[in-house]
Design a protein around this motif. Structure first.
Motif, PDB file in Angstrom:
ATOM      1  N   ALA A 108       0.848  -1.196   0.000  1.00 11.85           N
ATOM      2  CA  ALA A 108       0.000   0.000   0.000  1.00 11.85           C
ATOM      3  C   ALA A 108       0.878   1.238   0.000  1.00 11.85           C
ATOM      4  O   ALA A 108       1.896   1.295   0.706  1.00 11.85           O
ATOM      5  CB  ALA A 108      -0.916   0.001   1.216  1.00 11.85           C
ATOM      6  N   TYR A 109       0.483   2.214  -0.799  1.00  8.87           N
ATOM      7  CA  TYR A 109       1.173   3.500  -0.853  1.00  8.87           C
ATOM      8  C   TYR A 109       0.171   4.620  -0.648  1.00  8.87           C
ATOM      9  O   TYR A 109      -1.008   4.494  -1.002  1.00  8.87           O
ATOM     10  CB  TYR A 109       1.859   3.701  -2.210  1.00  8.87           C
ATOM     11  N   ARG A 110       0.652   5.694  -0.093  1.00  6.56           N
ATOM     12  CA  ARG A 110      -0.158   6.891   0.066  1.00  6.56           C
ATOM     13  C   ARG A 110       0.608   8.083  -0.509  1.00  6.56           C
ATOM     14  O   ARG A 110       1.833   8.182  -0.355  1.00  6.56           O
ATOM     15  CB  ARG A 110      -0.476   7.141   1.545  1.00  6.56           C
ATOM     16  N   TYR A 111      -0.130   8.956  -1.189  1.00  5.35           N
ATOM     17  CA  TYR A 111       0.460  10.215  -1.651  1.00  5.35           C
ATOM     18  C   TYR A 111      -0.309  11.356  -0.998  1.00  5.35           C
ATOM     19  O   TYR A 111      -1.541  11.430  -1.102  1.00  5.35           O
ATOM     20  CB  TYR A 111       0.401  10.341  -3.179  1.00  5.35           C
ATOM     21  N   LEU A 112       0.429  12.240  -0.316  1.00  2.00           N
ATOM     22  CA  LEU A 112      -0.152  13.414   0.319  1.00  2.00           C
ATOM     23  C   LEU A 112       0.092  14.626  -0.567  1.00  2.00           C
ATOM     24  O   LEU A 112       1.234  14.926  -0.931  1.00  2.00           O
ATOM     25  CB  LEU A 112       0.483  13.665   1.686  1.00  2.00           C
ATOM     26  N   LEU A 113      -0.978  15.329  -0.891  1.00  2.00           N
ATOM     27  CA  LEU A 113      -0.887  16.502  -1.769  1.00  2.00           C
ATOM     28  C   LEU A 113      -1.522  17.705  -1.096  1.00  2.00           C
ATOM     29  O   LEU A 113      -2.684  17.654  -0.680  1.00  2.00           O
ATOM     30  CB  LEU A 113      -1.589  16.213  -3.093  1.00  2.00           C
ATOM     31  N   LEU A 114      -0.769  18.785  -0.982  1.00  2.00           N
ATOM     32  CA  LEU A 114      -1.291  20.047  -0.464  1.00  2.00           C
ATOM     33  C   LEU A 114      -1.835  20.841  -1.642  1.00  2.00           C
ATOM     34  O   LEU A 114      -1.095  21.170  -2.570  1.00  2.00           O
ATOM     35  CB  LEU A 114      -0.189  20.819   0.256  1.00  2.00           C
ATOM     36  N   ASN A 115      -3.125  21.137  -1.613  1.00  2.00           N
ATOM     37  CA  ASN A 115      -3.781  21.826  -2.722  1.00  2.00           C
ATOM     38  C   ASN A 115      -4.250  23.196  -2.256  1.00  2.00           C
ATOM     39  O   ASN A 115      -5.371  23.365  -1.792  1.00  2.00           O
ATOM     40  CB  ASN A 115      -4.956  20.974  -3.226  1.00  2.00           C
ATOM     41  N   ARG A 116      -3.352  24.149  -2.359  1.00  2.00           N
ATOM     42  CA  ARG A 116      -3.657  25.534  -2.000  1.00  2.00           C
ATOM     43  C   ARG A 116      -2.714  26.444  -2.793  1.00  2.00           C
ATOM     44  O   ARG A 116      -1.698  25.974  -3.317  1.00  2.00           O
ATOM     45  CB  ARG A 116      -3.476  25.754  -0.496  1.00  2.00           C
ATOM     46  N   PRO A 117      -3.006  27.732  -2.891  1.00  2.00           N
ATOM     47  CA  PRO A 117      -2.156  28.624  -3.697  1.00  2.00           C
ATOM     48  C   PRO A 117      -0.733  28.761  -3.162  1.00  2.00           C
ATOM     49  O   PRO A 117       0.207  28.937  -3.941  1.00  2.00           O
ATOM     50  CB  PRO A 117      -2.898  29.964  -3.644  1.00  2.00           C
ATOM     51  N   GLN A 118      -0.563  28.694  -1.854  1.00  2.00           N
ATOM     52  CA  GLN A 118       0.751  28.914  -1.255  1.00  2.00           C
ATOM     53  C   GLN A 118       1.525  27.598  -1.148  1.00  2.00           C
ATOM     54  O   GLN A 118       0.970  26.568  -0.781  1.00  2.00           O
ATOM     55  CB  GLN A 118       0.607  29.529   0.142  1.00  2.00           C
ATOM     56  N   ARG A 119       2.797  27.650  -1.440  1.00  2.00           N
ATOM     57  CA  ARG A 119       3.644  26.462  -1.319  1.00  2.00           C
ATOM     58  C   ARG A 119       3.733  26.021   0.140  1.00  2.00           C
ATOM     59  O   ARG A 119       3.531  26.822   1.058  1.00  2.00           O
ATOM     60  CB  ARG A 119       5.045  26.739  -1.874  1.00  2.00           C
ATOM     61  N   PRO A 120       4.055  24.761   0.396  1.00  2.00           N
ATOM     62  CA  PRO A 120       4.161  24.286   1.785  1.00  2.00           C
ATOM     63  C   PRO A 120       5.397  24.829   2.480  1.00  2.00           C
ATOM     64  O   PRO A 120       6.438  25.033   1.853  1.00  2.00           O
ATOM     65  CB  PRO A 120       4.237  22.764   1.631  1.00  2.00           C
ATOM     66  N   GLY A 121       5.257  25.082   3.757  1.00  2.00           N
ATOM     67  CA  GLY A 121       6.401  25.439   4.588  1.00  2.00           C
ATOM     68  C   GLY A 121       6.685  24.310   5.556  1.00  2.00           C
ATOM     69  O   GLY A 121       7.698  23.635   5.473  1.00  2.00           O
ATOM     70  N   LEU A 122       5.737  24.065   6.452  1.00  2.00           N
ATOM     71  CA  LEU A 122       5.896  23.014   7.453  1.00  2.00           C
ATOM     72  C   LEU A 122       6.032  21.642   6.812  1.00  2.00           C
ATOM     73  O   LEU A 122       6.812  20.806   7.272  1.00  2.00           O
ATOM     74  CB  LEU A 122       4.702  23.031   8.413  1.00  2.00           C
ATOM     75  N   ALA A 123       5.298  21.391   5.731  1.00  2.00           N
ATOM     76  CA  ALA A 123       5.297  20.079   5.089  1.00  2.00           C
ATOM     77  C   ALA A 123       6.255  20.015   3.897  1.00  2.00           C
ATOM     78  O   ALA A 123       6.173  19.077   3.101  1.00  2.00           O
ATOM     79  CB  ALA A 123       3.885  19.725   4.640  1.00  2.00           C
ATOM     80  N   ARG A 124       7.151  20.952   3.787  1.00  2.00           N
ATOM     81  CA  ARG A 124       8.095  20.955   2.661  1.00  2.00           C
ATOM     82  C   ARG A 124       8.877  19.645   2.627  1.00  2.00           C
ATOM     83  O   ARG A 124       9.437  19.217   3.623  1.00  2.00           O
ATOM     84  CB  ARG A 124       9.065  22.123   2.805  1.00  2.00           C
ATOM     85  N   GLY A 125       8.873  19.002   1.472  1.00  2.00           N
ATOM     86  CA  GLY A 125       9.577  17.742   1.311  1.00  2.00           C
ATOM     87  C   GLY A 125       8.820  16.530   1.812  1.00  2.00           C
ATOM     88  O   GLY A 125       9.233  15.399   1.572  1.00  2.00           O
ATOM     89  N   ARG A 126       7.723  16.756   2.502  1.00  2.00           N
ATOM     90  CA  ARG A 126       6.931  15.641   3.042  1.00  2.00           C
ATOM     91  C   ARG A 126       5.550  15.563   2.410  1.00  2.00           C
ATOM     92  O   ARG A 126       4.743  14.717   2.767  1.00  2.00           O
ATOM     93  CB  ARG A 126       6.808  15.784   4.560  1.00  2.00           C
ATOM     94  N   ALA A 127       5.262  16.466   1.480  1.00  2.00           N
ATOM     95  CA  ALA A 127       3.995  16.449   0.761  1.00  2.00           C
ATOM     96  C   ALA A 127       4.206  17.069  -0.608  1.00  2.00           C
ATOM     97  O   ALA A 127       5.029  17.966  -0.783  1.00  2.00           O
ATOM     98  CB  ALA A 127       2.916  17.217   1.531  1.00  2.00           C
ATOM     99  N   GLY A 128       3.445  16.577  -1.590  1.00  2.00           N
ATOM    100  CA  GLY A 128       3.426  17.234  -2.884  1.00  2.00           C
ATOM    101  C   GLY A 128       2.599  18.505  -2.794  1.00  2.00           C
ATOM    102  O   GLY A 128       1.915  18.756  -1.802  1.00  2.00           O
ATOM    103  N   TRP A 129       2.641  19.308  -3.852  1.00  2.00           N
ATOM    104  CA  TRP A 129       1.916  20.589  -3.845  1.00  2.00           C
ATOM    105  C   TRP A 129       1.404  20.889  -5.241  1.00  2.00           C
ATOM    106  O   TRP A 129       2.112  20.682  -6.233  1.00  2.00           O
ATOM    107  CB  TRP A 129       2.850  21.707  -3.382  1.00  2.00           C
ATOM    108  N   PHE A 130       0.148  21.350  -5.291  1.00  2.00           N
ATOM    109  CA  PHE A 130      -0.418  21.849  -6.546  1.00  2.00           C
ATOM    110  C   PHE A 130      -1.244  23.080  -6.219  1.00  2.00           C
ATOM    111  O   PHE A 130      -2.113  23.045  -5.353  1.00  2.00           O
ATOM    112  CB  PHE A 130      -1.277  20.785  -7.226  1.00  2.00           C
ATOM    113  N   HIS A 131      -0.954  24.193  -6.926  1.00  2.00           N
ATOM    114  CA  HIS A 131      -1.488  25.488  -6.517  1.00  2.00           C
ATOM    115  C   HIS A 131      -2.875  25.808  -7.057  1.00  2.00           C
ATOM    116  O   HIS A 131      -3.590  26.622  -6.478  1.00  2.00           O
ATOM    117  CB  HIS A 131      -0.524  26.606  -6.917  1.00  2.00           C
ATOM    118  N   HIS A 132      -3.296  25.206  -8.186  1.00  2.00           N
ATOM    119  CA  HIS A 132      -4.633  25.466  -8.719  1.00  2.00           C
ATOM    120  C   HIS A 132      -5.654  24.538  -8.060  1.00  2.00           C
ATOM    121  O   HIS A 132      -5.329  23.403  -7.697  1.00  2.00           O
ATOM    122  CB  HIS A 132      -4.656  25.251 -10.234  1.00  2.00           C
ATOM    123  N   PRO A 133      -6.898  24.985  -7.905  1.00  2.00           N
ATOM    124  CA  PRO A 133      -7.928  24.127  -7.296  1.00  2.00           C
ATOM    125  C   PRO A 133      -8.120  22.844  -8.100  1.00  2.00           C
ATOM    126  O   PRO A 133      -8.088  22.860  -9.334  1.00  2.00           O
ATOM    127  CB  PRO A 133      -9.191  25.000  -7.341  1.00  2.00           C
TER     128      PRO A 133
END
Length: 264
Positions: A108-133
């Motif tokens: 089993a694998y999990r992918y964590l994605l932060l979906n908000r306009p601002q890049r991650p700070g606290l989760a930098r390197g521990r979550a993916g990021w996509f800025h558009h809704p």
């Protein structure tokens, strides 16, 4: 004597699981620590090799030793010699026919994605990021289309060494918790970069570049160049490995324990 270990690690400090000439693999760090406790060189086998920057909440490893040590030595003792970003969670004696890789019946694998306009700070390197809704409903529909047994050539890295691209997916879920989107996948096995390539294509669907039915087209075409680019490794976690019940290995951590910042 054969010992199995459960590990968790932050993959940012390493070049992936596999041992490297420069000693930069997680395997290098673990084997060095195990050898300190065993008093002799120790070689390990893992359930699934993770790439550079990929994390684990439950990696399973086995090794063979001729020395007697309490099980606590393989946990607390080994952790003393490991880098801070790697920790043994449990250790147990297993039968000689146990194999961390070949005895596994599923992963089993999990992918964590932060979906908000601002890049991650606290989760930098521990979550993916996509800025558009992203439209999670469209991604849920698309993910359901990969359930079952398929040829996943469209989601296979060029350097993948698997003999067959056919895999059986038993879980493909997309859930939103506020700004977090969580992708959960389970299968009998995965191809190299398969999860990151699936997430990339699901994100394309979520941003409206393609309809959910595009996933069917990609599976049928079996052409990697038609799918989305490989997504970043930052948010990918090996979250569990399944084995026959007879081996009685400890279970993977529950969702809230492993990912407290996105627990419902």
């Amino acid at each position: 004597m054969r010992i199995a270990l459960g590990l968790e690690y932050d993959g940012r400090d390493f070049t992936g699981w596999q041992t490297q000439p420069a000693g930069t693999g997680i395997q290098d760090a673990l084997e060095a620590a195990l050898s300190r406790i065993a008093g002799t060189p120790v070689a390990t086998v893992c359930a699934g090799r993770t790439d550079s920057g990929v994390h684990a909440t439950q990696q399973v490893v086995h090794f063979d030793v001729d020395v007697q040590r309490p099980e606590s030595a393989w946990v607390r003792g080994v952790n003393t010699y490991l880098p801070d970003s790697v920790a043994v969670r449990w250790a147990t004696v297993v039968p000689e026919d146990f194999h961390a890789r070949f005895s596994a019946t599923g992963r089993a694998y999990r992918y964590l994605l932060l979906n908000r306009p601002q890049r991650p700070g606290l989760a930098r390197g521990r979550a993916g990021w996509f800025h558009h809704p992203l439209d999670e409903a469209a991604m849920v529909e698309a993910a359901a289309r990969i359930m079952g047994t398929h040829d996943f050539s469209a989601f296979r890295a060029a350097e993948c060494q698997a003999n067959s691209p056919v895999r059986t997916v038993t879980r493909a879920e997309v859930r939103r918790f506020g700004d977090w989107i969580v992708f959960d996948f389970a299968a009998n096995a995965f191809l190299h970069h398969m999860i990151r390539n699936l997430v990339g294509s699901l994100v394309y669907i979520g941003k409206g570049a393609h309809p959910p039915a595009w996933m069917d087209e990609l599976l049928a075409a079996r052409n990697r160049t038609l799918a989305a680019p490989t997504f970043a490794p930052d948010g990918l976690y090996l979250a569990g490995v399944d084995y026959p019940a007879g081996f009685a290995l400890p279970a993977a951590p529950v969702e809230g324990e492993a990912f407290p910042w996105i627990a419902p």
